[in-house]
Write an enzyme that holds these catalytic residues in place. Structure first.
Site, short mmCIF file in Angstrom:
data_model
loop_
_atom_site.label_atom_id
_atom_site.label_comp_id
_atom_site.label_asym_id
_atom_site.label_seq_id
_atom_site.Cartn_x
_atom_site.Cartn_y
_atom_site.Cartn_z
N LEU A 5 1.39 33.44 52.68
CA LEU A 5 2.13 33.13 51.46
C LEU A 5 3.60 33.25 51.80
O LEU A 5 3.99 34.06 52.65
CB LEU A 5 1.78 34.12 50.33
CG LEU A 5 0.37 34.08 49.76
CD1 LEU A 5 0.20 35.18 48.71
CD2 LEU A 5 0.04 32.73 49.14
N ASP A 6 4.43 32.47 51.13
CA ASP A 6 5.88 32.58 51.34
C ASP A 6 6.34 33.99 50.96
O ASP A 6 5.72 34.68 50.15
CB ASP A 6 6.63 31.56 50.47
CG ASP A 6 6.31 30.13 50.87
OD1 ASP A 6 5.93 29.91 52.04
OD2 ASP A 6 6.45 29.24 50.01
N LYS A 7 7.48 34.38 51.50
CA LYS A 7 8.03 35.72 51.28
C LYS A 7 8.06 36.08 49.80
O LYS A 7 7.68 37.19 49.42
CB LYS A 7 9.44 35.79 51.87
CG LYS A 7 10.17 37.09 51.59
CD LYS A 7 11.59 37.06 52.16
CE LYS A 7 12.35 38.33 51.82
NZ LYS A 7 13.74 38.30 52.34
N THR A 56 6.50 34.55 47.22
CA THR A 56 5.31 34.22 46.44
C THR A 56 4.41 35.45 46.39
O THR A 56 4.18 36.09 47.41
CB THR A 56 4.55 33.03 47.06
OG1 THR A 56 5.39 31.88 47.04
CG2 THR A 56 3.27 32.73 46.30
N ARG A 82 5.45 24.04 46.12
CA ARG A 82 6.88 23.91 45.86
C ARG A 82 7.35 22.48 46.13
O ARG A 82 8.11 21.89 45.34
CB ARG A 82 7.65 24.91 46.72
CG ARG A 82 7.27 26.37 46.41
CD ARG A 82 7.76 27.33 47.49
NE ARG A 82 9.22 27.36 47.56
CZ ARG A 82 9.87 28.01 48.52
NH1 ARG A 82 9.20 28.66 49.47
NH2 ARG A 82 11.19 28.01 48.52
#
Length: 319
Positions: free
Chosen positions: A137-139, A141, A236
Protein backbone atom coordinates in the site's frame (compact mmCIF):
# COMPACT_ATOMS: atom_id res chain seq x y z
CA UNK A 1 21.46 -17.39 8.34
CA UNK A 2 20.96 -18.03 4.61
CA UNK A 3 19.34 -21.39 3.87
CA UNK A 4 20.33 -23.74 1.03
CA UNK A 5 17.51 -25.18 -1.05
CA UNK A 6 18.21 -28.51 -2.77
CA UNK A 7 15.69 -30.54 -4.78
CA UNK A 8 15.50 -32.80 -7.81
CA UNK A 9 12.55 -33.51 -10.10
CA UNK A 10 12.17 -35.63 -13.22
CA UNK A 11 10.11 -34.04 -16.00
CA UNK A 12 7.00 -36.18 -16.65
CA UNK A 13 5.70 -36.91 -20.13
CA UNK A 14 2.73 -34.63 -19.44
CA UNK A 15 5.12 -31.64 -19.49
CA UNK A 16 6.81 -32.58 -22.77
CA UNK A 17 6.91 -29.47 -24.94
CA UNK A 18 6.64 -27.09 -22.00
CA UNK A 19 9.16 -24.32 -21.41
CA UNK A 20 11.59 -24.86 -18.57
CA UNK A 21 10.26 -21.95 -16.50
CA UNK A 22 6.68 -23.23 -16.89
CA UNK A 23 7.61 -26.80 -15.96
CA UNK A 24 9.72 -25.63 -13.03
CA UNK A 25 6.78 -23.63 -11.64
CA UNK A 26 4.70 -26.81 -11.60
CA UNK A 27 7.39 -29.16 -10.30
CA UNK A 28 8.82 -26.78 -7.67
CA UNK A 29 5.52 -25.22 -6.65
CA UNK A 30 6.79 -23.91 -3.29
CA UNK A 31 8.59 -21.12 -5.13
CA UNK A 32 7.32 -18.27 -7.28
CA UNK A 33 7.88 -18.21 -11.04
CA UNK A 34 9.99 -15.08 -10.70
CA UNK A 35 12.28 -16.73 -8.16
CA UNK A 36 12.60 -19.90 -10.25
CA UNK A 37 13.37 -17.87 -13.37
CA UNK A 38 16.11 -16.02 -11.50
CA UNK A 39 17.58 -19.33 -10.35
CA UNK A 40 17.49 -20.68 -13.93
CA UNK A 41 19.29 -17.57 -15.20
CA UNK A 42 21.86 -17.88 -12.42
CA UNK A 43 22.52 -21.55 -13.19
CA UNK A 44 21.10 -22.69 -9.86
CA UNK A 45 18.39 -24.73 -11.61
CA UNK A 46 19.82 -26.97 -14.33
CA UNK A 47 18.54 -29.49 -16.89
CA UNK A 48 20.48 -32.77 -16.93
CA UNK A 49 23.33 -30.87 -15.31
CA UNK A 50 23.42 -28.16 -17.98
CA UNK A 51 22.68 -24.46 -17.63
CA UNK A 52 19.97 -23.44 -20.10
CA UNK A 53 17.57 -20.55 -20.68
CA UNK A 54 14.11 -20.24 -19.08
CA UNK A 55 12.45 -20.53 -22.53
CA UNK A 56 14.15 -23.85 -23.34
CA UNK A 57 11.60 -26.45 -24.47
CA UNK A 58 11.63 -29.77 -22.61
CA UNK A 59 11.11 -33.17 -24.20
CA UNK A 60 10.20 -35.09 -21.05
CA UNK A 61 12.26 -37.37 -18.77
CA UNK A 62 14.93 -34.71 -18.12
CA UNK A 63 16.27 -34.27 -14.61
CA UNK A 64 15.90 -30.82 -13.06
CA UNK A 65 18.36 -30.12 -10.26
CA UNK A 66 17.84 -27.16 -7.95
CA UNK A 67 20.57 -25.95 -5.62
CA UNK A 68 20.13 -22.35 -4.51
CA UNK A 69 20.45 -20.08 -1.50
CA UNK A 70 17.61 -18.25 0.18
CA UNK A 71 19.13 -15.02 1.43
CA UNK A 72 17.86 -13.28 4.54
CA UNK A 73 16.76 -9.66 4.42
CA UNK A 74 19.95 -9.08 6.37
CA UNK A 75 20.62 -5.49 5.34
CA UNK A 76 17.47 -4.29 7.10
CA UNK A 77 17.32 -3.82 10.85
CA UNK A 78 14.49 -5.13 13.05
CA UNK A 79 12.71 -2.25 14.78
CA UNK A 80 10.21 -2.34 17.63
CA UNK A 81 7.36 -0.61 15.79
CA UNK A 82 3.79 -1.30 16.88
CA UNK A 83 1.68 -3.31 14.44
CA UNK A 84 -2.11 -3.56 14.30
CA UNK A 85 -2.40 -7.31 13.66
CA UNK A 86 -5.93 -8.19 12.56
CA UNK A 87 -5.25 -11.91 12.12
CA UNK A 88 -2.33 -14.28 12.54
CA UNK A 89 -1.65 -18.00 12.37
CA UNK A 90 1.38 -20.11 11.40
CA UNK A 91 1.17 -19.15 7.72
CA UNK A 92 -0.37 -15.71 7.32
CA UNK A 93 -0.69 -12.33 8.99
CA UNK A 94 -3.19 -9.60 8.12
CA UNK A 95 -2.08 -6.10 9.08
CA UNK A 96 -4.10 -2.88 9.33
CA UNK A 97 -1.49 -0.37 8.14
CA UNK A 98 -1.63 3.20 9.46
CA UNK A 99 -1.10 6.34 7.41
CA UNK A 100 2.52 7.44 7.19
CA UNK A 101 4.06 3.95 7.28
CA UNK A 102 6.17 2.99 4.28
CA UNK A 103 5.92 -0.72 3.45
CA UNK A 104 9.47 -1.42 2.26
CA UNK A 105 12.74 0.51 2.81
CA UNK A 106 13.80 2.61 -0.16
CA UNK A 107 15.64 5.81 -0.94
CA UNK A 108 14.39 8.47 1.47
CA UNK A 109 12.84 5.86 3.79
CA UNK A 110 15.69 3.61 4.96
CA UNK A 111 13.94 2.45 8.14
CA UNK A 112 10.78 2.81 10.19
CA UNK A 113 8.93 0.69 7.64
CA UNK A 114 6.52 -2.21 7.86
CA UNK A 115 9.36 -4.53 6.85
CA UNK A 116 11.51 -3.33 9.77
CA UNK A 117 8.56 -3.89 12.11
CA UNK A 118 7.95 -7.41 10.75
CA UNK A 119 11.61 -8.39 11.25
CA UNK A 120 11.27 -7.48 14.93
CA UNK A 121 7.82 -8.99 15.39
CA UNK A 122 8.69 -12.32 13.78
CA UNK A 123 12.49 -12.72 13.24
CA UNK A 124 12.14 -15.95 11.23
CA UNK A 125 10.43 -13.95 8.50
CA UNK A 126 13.88 -12.68 7.50
CA UNK A 127 14.27 -15.90 5.50
CA UNK A 128 11.53 -14.80 3.10
CA UNK A 129 11.77 -12.37 0.19
CA UNK A 130 10.65 -8.90 1.32
CA UNK A 131 10.09 -10.38 4.81
CA UNK A 132 6.92 -12.09 3.60
CA UNK A 133 5.28 -8.96 2.20
CA UNK A 134 2.95 -10.04 -0.61
CA UNK A 135 1.63 -6.70 -1.86
CA UNK A 136 1.99 -3.04 -0.96
CA UNK A 137 0.00 0.00 0.00
CA UNK A 138 1.21 3.55 -0.58
CA UNK A 139 2.76 5.30 2.42
CA UNK A 140 -0.34 7.36 3.17
CA UNK A 141 -2.96 4.76 2.26
CA UNK A 142 -4.40 3.00 5.30
CA UNK A 143 -5.89 -0.46 5.66
CA UNK A 144 -5.48 -4.16 5.15
CA UNK A 145 -2.41 -6.00 3.88
CA UNK A 146 -1.56 -9.70 3.88
CA UNK A 147 1.89 -10.94 4.89
CA UNK A 148 3.13 -14.52 4.53
CA UNK A 149 5.08 -16.27 7.29
CA UNK A 150 6.32 -19.21 5.19
CA UNK A 151 7.70 -19.49 1.67
CA UNK A 152 4.91 -21.82 0.44
CA UNK A 153 2.31 -19.40 1.83
CA UNK A 154 4.01 -16.45 0.13
CA UNK A 155 4.17 -18.29 -3.18
CA UNK A 156 0.49 -19.26 -2.96
CA UNK A 157 -0.64 -15.73 -2.11
CA UNK A 158 1.44 -14.19 -4.90
CA UNK A 159 -0.09 -16.67 -7.34
CA UNK A 160 -3.58 -15.69 -6.16
CA UNK A 161 -2.76 -12.05 -6.83
CA UNK A 162 -1.47 -12.90 -10.28
CA UNK A 163 -4.61 -14.96 -10.98
CA UNK A 164 -6.76 -12.02 -9.78
CA UNK A 165 -8.56 -14.19 -7.23
CA UNK A 166 -7.71 -11.93 -4.25
CA UNK A 167 -10.59 -9.52 -3.58
CA UNK A 168 -9.56 -6.00 -2.50
CA UNK A 169 -12.00 -3.20 -1.79
CA UNK A 170 -11.10 0.39 -0.94
CA UNK A 171 -12.99 3.40 0.37
CA UNK A 172 -12.06 6.74 -1.19
CA UNK A 173 -13.35 10.29 -0.96
CA UNK A 174 -13.10 12.01 -4.32
CA UNK A 175 -13.53 15.48 -5.77
CA UNK A 176 -16.65 15.69 -7.92
CA UNK A 177 -20.05 14.01 -7.96
CA UNK A 178 -20.35 11.07 -10.34
CA UNK A 179 -23.94 10.30 -11.29
CA UNK A 180 -23.35 6.59 -10.78
CA UNK A 181 -20.57 4.07 -10.40
CA UNK A 182 -18.56 2.72 -13.28
CA UNK A 183 -15.45 0.92 -14.45
CA UNK A 184 -12.14 2.41 -15.49
CA UNK A 185 -10.38 0.01 -17.87
CA UNK A 186 -7.18 1.79 -18.87
CA UNK A 187 -3.55 0.59 -18.93
CA UNK A 188 -1.15 2.15 -16.44
CA UNK A 189 2.57 2.77 -16.89
CA UNK A 190 5.25 5.28 -16.03
CA UNK A 191 4.48 8.90 -16.78
CA UNK A 192 6.40 9.83 -19.96
CA UNK A 193 8.00 12.92 -18.37
CA UNK A 194 7.87 12.39 -14.59
CA UNK A 195 9.38 9.03 -13.59
CA UNK A 196 7.98 9.30 -10.05
CA UNK A 197 4.41 9.30 -11.35
CA UNK A 198 2.19 6.74 -13.01
CA UNK A 199 -0.21 7.57 -15.83
CA UNK A 200 -2.78 6.05 -18.14
CA UNK A 201 -0.48 4.97 -20.92
CA UNK A 202 -1.24 2.90 -24.04
CA UNK A 203 2.05 1.04 -23.56
CA UNK A 204 1.35 0.34 -19.87
CA UNK A 205 0.05 -2.80 -18.20
CA UNK A 206 -3.68 -3.65 -18.19
CA UNK A 207 -5.51 -2.14 -15.22
CA UNK A 208 -9.19 -2.32 -14.24
CA UNK A 209 -10.91 -0.50 -11.36
CA UNK A 210 -14.62 -0.74 -10.55
CA UNK A 211 -16.22 1.94 -8.39
CA UNK A 212 -19.65 2.66 -6.96
CA UNK A 213 -21.14 5.57 -5.08
CA UNK A 214 -21.56 5.13 -1.32
CA UNK A 215 -22.59 8.69 -0.39
CA UNK A 216 -22.76 11.87 -2.43
CA UNK A 217 -22.15 15.37 -1.05
CA UNK A 218 -22.35 18.82 -2.64
CA UNK A 219 -19.00 18.71 -4.40
CA UNK A 220 -17.46 15.42 -3.23
CA UNK A 221 -18.34 11.74 -3.15
CA UNK A 222 -17.56 8.76 -0.96
CA UNK A 223 -16.89 5.88 -3.38
CA UNK A 224 -16.02 2.23 -2.99
CA UNK A 225 -13.45 0.81 -5.39
CA UNK A 226 -12.73 -2.80 -6.26
CA UNK A 227 -9.50 -3.77 -7.98
CA UNK A 228 -9.16 -6.40 -10.67
CA UNK A 229 -5.45 -5.62 -11.03
CA UNK A 230 -2.88 -4.15 -8.68
CA UNK A 231 -0.83 -1.53 -10.48
CA UNK A 232 1.16 1.13 -8.65
CA UNK A 233 -1.14 4.02 -7.61
CA UNK A 234 -3.95 2.34 -9.56
CA UNK A 235 -7.00 3.83 -7.81
CA UNK A 236 -5.37 7.26 -7.59
CA UNK A 237 -4.49 7.26 -11.30
CA UNK A 238 -7.78 5.78 -12.49
CA UNK A 239 -10.02 8.08 -10.46
CA UNK A 240 -8.03 11.12 -11.59
CA UNK A 241 -8.32 9.85 -15.18
CA UNK A 242 -12.10 9.66 -14.69
CA UNK A 243 -11.93 13.29 -13.45
CA UNK A 244 -12.72 12.33 -9.87
CA UNK A 245 -9.31 12.69 -8.14
CA UNK A 246 -8.91 11.79 -4.49
CA UNK A 247 -9.07 14.48 -1.82
CA UNK A 248 -5.60 15.18 -0.44
CA UNK A 249 -3.70 13.38 -3.20
CA UNK A 250 -0.44 15.36 -3.54
CA UNK A 251 0.42 13.86 -6.94
CA UNK A 252 -2.84 13.31 -8.81
CA UNK A 253 -5.37 15.35 -6.83
CA UNK A 254 -5.11 18.86 -8.17
CA UNK A 255 -6.52 21.85 -6.29
CA UNK A 256 -9.06 21.42 -3.47
CA UNK A 257 -12.66 22.06 -4.48
CA UNK A 258 -14.49 24.17 -1.90
CA UNK A 259 -18.30 24.02 -2.02
CA UNK A 260 -19.87 27.52 -2.33
CA UNK A 261 -20.74 28.92 1.09
CA UNK A 262 -18.97 26.11 2.96
CA UNK A 263 -18.22 26.68 6.65
CA UNK A 264 -14.66 27.53 7.60
CA UNK A 265 -13.90 24.16 9.31
CA UNK A 266 -14.79 22.27 6.12
CA UNK A 267 -12.70 24.63 4.00
CA UNK A 268 -9.77 24.10 6.33
CA UNK A 269 -9.96 20.31 6.30
CA UNK A 270 -10.27 20.23 2.51
CA UNK A 271 -7.26 22.50 2.11
CA UNK A 272 -5.14 20.76 4.74
CA UNK A 273 -6.12 17.07 4.51
CA UNK A 274 -2.66 15.52 4.86
CA UNK A 275 -2.94 12.46 2.63
CA UNK A 276 -4.87 10.85 -0.18
CA UNK A 277 -8.29 9.88 1.18
CA UNK A 278 -7.92 6.16 0.53
CA UNK A 279 -8.42 3.16 2.81
CA UNK A 280 -8.12 -0.57 2.07
CA UNK A 281 -11.32 -1.65 3.82
CA UNK A 282 -11.85 -5.28 2.79
CA UNK A 283 -9.54 -8.15 1.87
CA UNK A 284 -10.48 -11.71 0.84
CA UNK A 285 -8.18 -14.56 -0.13
CA UNK A 286 -7.93 -18.35 0.06
CA UNK A 287 -5.82 -19.48 3.01
CA UNK A 288 -2.73 -21.24 1.61
CA UNK A 289 -2.99 -24.18 4.05
CA UNK A 290 -6.66 -24.64 4.89
CA UNK A 291 -7.91 -23.60 1.41
CA UNK A 292 -10.75 -21.74 3.13
CA UNK A 293 -11.78 -18.31 1.88
CA UNK A 294 -10.99 -15.71 4.53
CA UNK A 295 -12.43 -12.19 4.59
CA UNK A 296 -11.29 -9.28 6.73
CA UNK A 297 -12.58 -5.72 7.17
CA UNK A 298 -10.94 -2.65 8.65
CA UNK A 299 -13.08 0.29 9.84
CA UNK A 300 -12.44 3.73 8.43
CA UNK A 301 -9.66 5.57 10.31
CA UNK A 302 -10.47 8.66 12.36
CA UNK A 303 -9.25 11.20 9.80
CA UNK A 304 -11.55 9.85 7.07
CA UNK A 305 -14.48 9.62 9.50
CA UNK A 306 -13.95 13.27 10.44
CA UNK A 307 -13.73 14.30 6.77
CA UNK A 308 -16.98 12.50 5.97
CA UNK A 309 -18.70 14.05 9.00
CA UNK A 310 -17.80 17.57 7.82
CA UNK A 311 -18.96 16.83 4.27
CA UNK A 312 -22.19 15.29 5.54
CA UNK A 313 -22.92 18.27 7.79
CA UNK A 314 -22.27 20.69 4.94
CA UNK A 315 -24.54 18.71 2.64
CA UNK A 316 -27.37 18.65 5.19
CA UNK A 317 -27.03 22.34 6.03
CA UNK A 318 -26.86 23.73 2.49
CA UNK A 319 -29.38 21.64 0.56
Amino acid sequence: MPRTVEATQRVPATLAGARLDQAAAELFSDYSRERLKAWINAGDLTVDGARVKPKTKLHGDETLDLCATLEEEGRFEPQAIALDVVFEDDAVMVINKPAGMVVHPAAGNPDGTLLNALLHYHPEIAQLPRAGIVHRLDKDTTGLMMVAKTLPAQTALVEQLQARTVSRQYDAVVIGTPVAGGTVDAPIGRHPKDRKRQAVNASGKPAVTHFRVVERFRAHTHVRCKLETGRTHQIRVHMAHARYPLIGDPIYGGRPKLPPGAAEPLKEILREFPRQALHARKLSFVHPHTEQTMTFRAPLPDDLLMLLDYLREDHATMR
